[in-house]
Write a protein that holds these residues in place. Structure first.
Motif, PDB file in Angstrom:
ATOM      1  N   VAL A   1      17.183  -2.983 -14.802  1.00 33.73           N
ATOM      2  CA  VAL A   1      16.517  -3.850 -13.820  1.00 33.73           C
ATOM      3  C   VAL A   1      15.180  -3.232 -13.419  1.00 33.73           C
TER       4      VAL A   1
ATOM      5  N   ARG B   1      12.588  -3.654 -16.141  1.00 31.55           N
ATOM      6  CA  ARG B   1      12.104  -5.045 -16.210  1.00 31.55           C
ATOM      7  C   ARG B   1      11.127  -5.328 -15.070  1.00 31.55           C
ATOM      8  N   ALA B   2      11.440  -4.809 -13.888  1.00 28.20           N
ATOM      9  CA  ALA B   2      10.601  -5.053 -12.708  1.00 28.20           C
ATOM     10  C   ALA B   2       9.274  -4.289 -12.780  1.00 28.20           C
TER      11      ALA B   2
ATOM     12  N   ASN C   1      11.273  -7.493  -4.146  1.00 27.80           N
ATOM     13  CA  ASN C   1      11.611  -8.164  -5.405  1.00 27.80           C
ATOM     14  C   ASN C   1      12.665  -7.389  -6.188  1.00 27.80           C
ATOM     15  N   LEU C   2      12.539  -6.063  -6.208  1.00 36.84           N
ATOM     16  CA  LEU C   2      13.537  -5.229  -6.883  1.00 36.84           C
ATOM     17  C   LEU C   2      14.906  -5.403  -6.239  1.00 36.84           C
TER      18      LEU C   2
ATOM     19  N   ASP D   1      16.368  -8.602  -7.382  1.00 37.66           N
ATOM     20  CA  ASP D   1      16.808  -8.481  -8.772  1.00 37.66           C
ATOM     21  C   ASP D   1      18.118  -7.711  -8.872  1.00 37.66           C
TER      22      ASP D   1
ATOM     23  N   ASP E   1      21.002  -9.873  -7.737  1.00 40.82           N
ATOM     24  CA  ASP E   1      21.382 -10.810  -8.795  1.00 40.82           C
ATOM     25  C   ASP E   1      22.164 -10.112  -9.901  1.00 40.82           C
ATOM     26  N   GLU E   2      21.696  -8.943 -10.311  1.00 37.09           N
ATOM     27  CA  GLU E   2      22.343  -8.206 -11.406  1.00 37.09           C
ATOM     28  C   GLU E   2      23.772  -7.820 -11.059  1.00 37.09           C
TER      29      GLU E   2
END
Length: 81
Positions: free
Chosen positions: A13, A16-17, A44-45, A48, A51-52
């Motif tokens: 993650v 990607r961020a 934002n991290l 993310d 969600d992960e």
């Protein structure tokens, strides 16, 4: 999912961020170690990561954590709850 999978998934993650981050992943790293990790990127991290892992990370708890290892600890705690 195994508890041991958390750091690897966290790293995926994170990378990607922050695609400019090419350094080695360590639980002792902080936002200062990752290019572009500012307060907006932090939020934002966190989203993310939520969600992960299918969890909710309280912003006030995440704000008090000094390093990636602390965030991983929050994730593990939330998953166990």
């Amino acid at each position: 999912m195994s508890d041991h999978d958390v750091p690897a998934r966290f790293e995926a993650v994170l990378r990607r961020a922050f695609p400019r981050f090419t350094g080695s992943f360590r639980e002792s790293m902080t936002a200062a170690d990752v290019p572009g990790w500012d307060s907006v990127a932090h939020v934002n991290l966190l989203m993310d990561l939520e969600d992960e892992f299918g969890i909710e990370i309280p912003p006030e708890a995440a704000a008090e954590i000094p390093d990636v290892g602390g965030l991983i600890g929050i994730i593990r705690d939330r998953m166990a709850a």
